[in-house]
Scaffold this motif. Structure first.
Motif: not given
Length: 216
Positions: A84-86, A124-129, A144-149, A180-182
């Motif tokens: 999911d992260s990748l 962001r994803l590395s931090y979350f993991n 990060i999914d909000n980027n797409g929204i 905002l992501n970071v």
């Protein structure tokens, strides 16, 4: 005698994890993102936004499917989380970067923005993991999914303003999302409950809107 003994049990094959329904849903999201990237490169932005919003839908759906699956092993859960992260970095980091580059006719001036949104996504994803949620219902930074929204929403206004103004707004949005992501700001986790039905509705509405644009 060594302190650590090698396990005699062979690890599962890579493709065995593709049988997992939640992982299949994640891969469907990846396919949607690849389509979005392809259509962005060919300057078909309505089709690209359809792919992007469906990537969000599948991203929200895989977790809900995983939580409802019984007898899912720890390995399946860990593999699904990594998958999911990748996929997220492709869907909501690389894809927005390609949209920006393509809309800017791949002019070098757009490279810094493209790098920044991808780098912010990776950080962001590395931090979350490593740290996960900061509470049961919130993240540190904008998910990060909000980027797409938000990117899919922005293109609803494409054609209503001049191309030069839209280009500037797009660039500003990309940079704002990256910041905002970071950021250290806490944001709520929205991918379950009533919010999930909201993304289903959002996906259908934008799909109909952009399909209508394609048929014009």
């Amino acid at each position: 005698m060594t302190a650590v003994q090698e396990s005699s049990v062979a690890p599962p094959t890579i493709l065995s994890f593709a049988k997992d329904l939640a992982n299949l849903c994640s891969l469907a999201g990846l396919f949607s993102a690849v389509l979005a990237i392809y259509f962005a490169i060919t300057n078909n932005f309505p089709a690209a936004m359809i792919g992007l919003v469906w990537a969000v839908f599948f991203d929200w759906s895989d977790g809900n499917i995983a939580r409802r699956m019984k007898n899912r092993t720890d390995n399946q859960r860990m593999f699904g989380g990594q998958l999911d992260s990748l996929i997220d970095i492709v869907s909501f980091g690389v894809c927005p970067a390609v949209v920006l580059l393509s809309y800017g006719d791949f002019h070098p001036w757009f490279l810094p923005g493209a790098f920044i949104i991808v780098a912010a996504g990776v950080l962001r994803l590395s931090y979350f993991n490593v740290y996960g949620l900061v509470s049961k219902t919130s993240y540190q930074g904008l998910a990060i999914d909000n980027n797409g929204i938000l990117l899919a929403l922005l293109f609803v206004f494409h054609g209503l303003i001049s191309s030069s103004v839209f280009t500037a707004v797009l660039y500003i949005l990309i940079l704002t999302l990256a910041a905002l992501n970071v950021s250290p700001v806490k944001t709520p986790k929205l991918s379950s409950g009533a919010w999930y039905y909201g993304i289903v509705t959002y996906t259908l509405i934008l799909t109909i809107f952009y399909s209508w644009q394609l048929l014009k």
